[in-house]
Design an enzyme around this catalytic site. Structure first.
Site, PDB file in Angstrom:
ATOM      1  N   ASP A  74     -26.736   0.561 -40.293  1.00  0.00           N
ATOM      2  CA  ASP A  74     -28.047   1.040 -40.733  1.00  0.00           C
ATOM      3  C   ASP A  74     -28.655   0.238 -41.877  1.00  0.00           C
ATOM      4  O   ASP A  74     -29.815  -0.162 -41.821  1.00  0.00           O
ATOM      5  CB  ASP A  74     -27.944   2.506 -41.162  1.00  0.00           C
ATOM      6  CG  ASP A  74     -27.649   3.435 -40.001  1.00  0.00           C
ATOM      7  OD1 ASP A  74     -27.491   2.942 -38.876  1.00  0.00           O
ATOM      8  OD2 ASP A  74     -27.567   4.654 -40.223  1.00  0.00           O
ATOM      9  N   LYS A  75     -27.920   0.036 -42.966  1.00  0.00           N
ATOM     10  CA  LYS A  75     -28.497  -0.624 -44.141  1.00  0.00           C
ATOM     11  C   LYS A  75     -28.428  -2.139 -44.054  1.00  0.00           C
ATOM     12  O   LYS A  75     -29.155  -2.831 -44.767  1.00  0.00           O
ATOM     13  CB  LYS A  75     -27.787  -0.157 -45.424  1.00  0.00           C
ATOM     14  CG  LYS A  75     -27.753   1.350 -45.609  1.00  0.00           C
ATOM     15  CD  LYS A  75     -29.123   1.983 -45.463  1.00  0.00           C
ATOM     16  CE  LYS A  75     -29.036   3.492 -45.415  1.00  0.00           C
ATOM     17  NZ  LYS A  75     -28.294   4.018 -44.248  1.00  0.00           N
ATOM     18  N   CYS A  90     -24.615   3.285 -33.496  1.00  0.00           N
ATOM     19  CA  CYS A  90     -24.828   4.624 -32.937  1.00  0.00           C
ATOM     20  C   CYS A  90     -25.969   4.595 -31.923  1.00  0.00           C
ATOM     21  O   CYS A  90     -27.041   4.037 -32.181  1.00  0.00           O
ATOM     22  CB  CYS A  90     -25.112   5.610 -34.054  1.00  0.00           C
ATOM     23  SG  CYS A  90     -23.768   5.715 -35.257  1.00  0.00           S
ATOM     24  N   CYS A 139     -19.977  -0.587 -35.362  1.00  0.00           N
ATOM     25  CA  CYS A 139     -21.329  -1.156 -35.377  1.00  0.00           C
ATOM     26  C   CYS A 139     -21.321  -2.674 -35.468  1.00  0.00           C
ATOM     27  O   CYS A 139     -22.203  -3.340 -34.921  1.00  0.00           O
ATOM     28  CB  CYS A 139     -22.123  -0.593 -36.551  1.00  0.00           C
ATOM     29  SG  CYS A 139     -22.069   1.193 -36.716  1.00  0.00           S
ATOM     30  N   ASP A 176     -22.366   4.427 -42.513  1.00  0.00           N
ATOM     31  CA  ASP A 176     -22.876   5.748 -42.870  1.00  0.00           C
ATOM     32  C   ASP A 176     -22.103   6.850 -42.158  1.00  0.00           C
ATOM     33  O   ASP A 176     -21.919   7.941 -42.700  1.00  0.00           O
ATOM     34  CB  ASP A 176     -24.360   5.850 -42.513  1.00  0.00           C
ATOM     35  CG  ASP A 176     -25.240   5.070 -43.478  1.00  0.00           C
ATOM     36  OD1 ASP A 176     -24.687   4.415 -44.375  1.00  0.00           O
ATOM     37  OD2 ASP A 176     -26.472   5.113 -43.329  1.00  0.00           O
ATOM     38  N   SER A 203     -30.273  11.195 -42.039  1.00  0.00           N
ATOM     39  CA  SER A 203     -29.790  10.255 -41.045  1.00  0.00           C
ATOM     40  C   SER A 203     -30.824  10.102 -39.940  1.00  0.00           C
ATOM     41  O   SER A 203     -31.618  11.008 -39.670  1.00  0.00           O
ATOM     42  CB  SER A 203     -28.474  10.772 -40.459  1.00  0.00           C
ATOM     43  OG  SER A 203     -28.174  10.128 -39.249  1.00  0.00           O
ATOM     44  N   GLU A 237     -27.874  10.483 -47.468  1.00  0.00           N
ATOM     45  CA  GLU A 237     -28.322  11.113 -46.234  1.00  0.00           C
ATOM     46  C   GLU A 237     -27.692  12.495 -46.119  1.00  0.00           C
ATOM     47  O   GLU A 237     -26.548  12.701 -46.508  1.00  0.00           O
ATOM     48  CB  GLU A 237     -27.933  10.264 -45.022  1.00  0.00           C
ATOM     49  CG  GLU A 237     -28.722   8.974 -44.922  1.00  0.00           C
ATOM     50  CD  GLU A 237     -28.390   8.186 -43.668  1.00  0.00           C
ATOM     51  OE1 GLU A 237     -27.431   8.561 -42.965  1.00  0.00           O
ATOM     52  OE2 GLU A 237     -29.087   7.198 -43.392  1.00  0.00           O
TER      53      GLU A 237
END
Length: 575
Positions: free
Chosen positions: A138-139, A214, A64, A96, A491, A465
């Site tokens: 993500d975070k 992703c 990522c 994640d 998720s 998640e």
């Protein structure tokens, strides 16, 4: 020649482009600070320039973030070209995909707070004037945006970009595009004897063909789209893949943009208004994006001192149609969205329908409507993105629930739902592992309402998640026949009958803590209701026997987190 009144007023309102860095560059007493800055490359003429923090979550742990080192260099080129001086620094990022399904997932959501805090610490300590914030996981996206909102300085957000789909060749000779979610679902299928181990291996080897987040409309791409809708990133910058060199151009222009924001005196909270958050919610609803966007937008709004609530998501979601046929429930990925024009296509369609606030200011210094008029995005193509007259669903892809099981609220991703009502029998598990064991043993069956509790922000801790269990349920062929409920979260890759963010959470004595095996649970999506079908008096009497379990962590970051974190209903914020 004497100044006219208008000229004098204009001069008096010119912003100070070094509102903070003068604290470390100006005056006799700053000799030591200047000496330190000379050691990292600054020279005499540079001390008059605004200092721009280039905050990056680059690391080598996950694909990522791999492009962020390249993009940070391009950002710095842009800052230099605009007359600023960039200073790059790093922060953490948690994958994640790697931390899913084990103890590591407890540390995912708290990383959002650590990222925001760490960026704040550096920006404040070093007196940097503005920032370009780069993130890919993500975070890290909401963490960076929270920092921007909290600091209220000139700031531009830049996304790393998404990964391209992989191509798996299966044992029957067929080939198909795959993303990381296919691996989680393949595990469930293999455990039920529905897929060979060789095919699981083929999928594993194909899901991540290179750098980028992703690829479906999972959490990272959802939040990148939301950032563009908020006005915090350059128009059109969310959709291009990580490997696409257009991203380098967006990076350079982001560096230029932050210096121009300084010159114009525009700060993050000038952009992050209530109307901007409403725009972001509308775009998330139209995309059928991740339920994590609810949690993160609430948290960013909290930092911006904007009053945002679950009711705003309900109100906006009821009026915005779901338009995007994208994974996890649909057929397409973010690169397909890019091919048909990117996020501006959705934004223009919503703006033309009166569903966005076109007068919101953005990091370009222009309004959102002005940006869209300048780039003239095409109409929806009808395949990846439907027209408003022909939506996939008439209302948004995320629904907020209330009821006897969720007095403070819960969230369900309704994109891909085939029916509005599900009634099932509770199978109660204290933690995800017990539920996974039951699924692998074949004891979870059609009509069950699987309850996974003590996974909330405090009780987890960290609000893990549940992708391991949701992917396994779908892979086992039960995705449309089993309801999953949790005070944890899901998720962005989750599909099926999944209700998360149930509040109050179990550790706080919420109704989910009082559920027992055999209770009947009813989900009414159209009515936005989640109820336990029990005698109210008998159910309430169970409170007498409730005793929360002891904390799982008594030292370290999660011990601190439990003492500070709030309910998921307000974004699981700390303070």
């Amino acid at each position: 020649m004497p100044q006219t009144t208008d000229e004098a007023a204009s001069v008096s309102t010119v912003a100070d482009i070094k509102p903070r860095s003068r604290d470390v560059t100006d005056g006799l007493e700053k000799a030591a600070a200047r000496g330190m800055l000379r050691a990292v490359g600054m020279d005499d003429e540079d001390f008059a320039k605004p200092q721009i923090g280039v905050a990056s979550s680059w690391n080598e742990i996950t694909p990522c973030n791999l492009s962020l080192d390249r993009l940070a260099n391009a950002v710095k080129e842009g800052v230099f070209s605009a007359g600023g001086y960039p200073l790059e620094f790093g922060t953490i990022s948690v994958s994640d995909g790697i931390s899913m399904g084990h103890e590591g997932m407890h540390f995912s959501l708290v990383s959002r707070e650590v990222i925001a805090d760490s960026v704040e610490v550096v920006m404040q300590a070093e007196r940097l004037d503005g920032s370009v914030l780069l993130a890919g996981c993500d975070k890290s996206l909401p963490g960076m945006l929270m920092a921007a909102a909290r600091l209220d300085l000139a700031a531009v957000f830049l996304y790393a970009g998404s990964i391209l789909p992989g191509r798996a060749k299966l044992s029957d000779g067929s080939e198909r595009d795959v993303t990381i979610i296919d691996a989680f679902e393949a595990v469930g299928a293999c455990s039920r004897g529905l897929m060979s181990r060789a095919d699981v291996d083929a999928i594993e080897r194909a899901i991540c063909p290179g750098e980028g987040a992703c690829g479906g409309m999972y959490t990272a791409n959802t939040m990148a789209s939301a950032a563009e809708a908020l006005g915090m990133s350059l128009p059109g910058s969310a959709a291009p893949p990580a490997t696409d060199r257009r991203r380098d151009g967006f990076a350079r222009r982001s560096g230029q943009a932050v210096v121009e924001l300084l010159r114009r005196g525009i700060t993050a909270r000038d952009i992050l208004t209530k109307e901007a958050f409403e725009n972001a919610i509308a775009v998330v609803m139209a995309f059928g994006g991740s339920t994590n966007a609810v949690l993160h937008l609430l948290a960013i709004a909290h930092e911006a001192n904007v009053a945002l609530s679950l009711q705003d998501f309900s109100r906006i979601g009821s009026g915005v149609p779901h338009l995007a046929d994208v994974k996890p429930f649909g057929r397409h990925v973010m690169s397909d969205v890019d091919h048909i024009g990117g996020v501006p296509v959705v934004m223009k369609a919503l703006l033309d329908a009166g569903l966005l606030h076109g007068d919101c200011l953005t990091v370009t210094g222009h309004t959102m409507a002005e940006n869209l008029a300048a780039i003239t995005p095409p109409d929806p193509d009808g395949k990846v993105l439907r027209a408003l007259a022909n939506p996939i669903h008439p209302s948004g892809g995320i629904t907020i629930l209330h009821g006897s099981l969720a007095p403070e609220g819960a969230v369900v991703k309704t994109a891909g739902f085939d029916s509005d009502v599900f009634e099932g029998t509770a199978r109660v598990f204290d933690g995800e592992r017990a539920a996974l064991d039951a699924l692998e043993d074949g004891t979870i069956t059609v009509g069950d309402a699987v309850v996974i509790r003590y996974e909330g922000p405090k009780g987890g801790p960290g609000m893990r998640e549940m992708l391991a269990i949701t992917g396994a349920i779908k892979g086992a062929g039960l995705g449309k026949d089993v309801l999953l409920l949790t005070d944890g979260r899901f998720s962005g890759g989750t599909t099926g009958l999944c209700v998360g963010h149930i509040a109050p959470e179990a550790v706080d004595g919420g109704p989910i803590a009082l559920l027992r095996n055999g209770d009947r649970i009813r989900l009414d999506v159209a009515g936005r209701v989640l109820d336990v079908l029990a005698d109210p008096a008998e159910f309430a009497s169970r409170q007498q026997d409730f005793s929360p379990p002891p904390p799982r962590y008594t030292t370290g970051v999660l011990s601190k987190y439990v003492k500070l974190v709030s309910s998921a209903a307000v974004g699981a914020v700390c303070g």
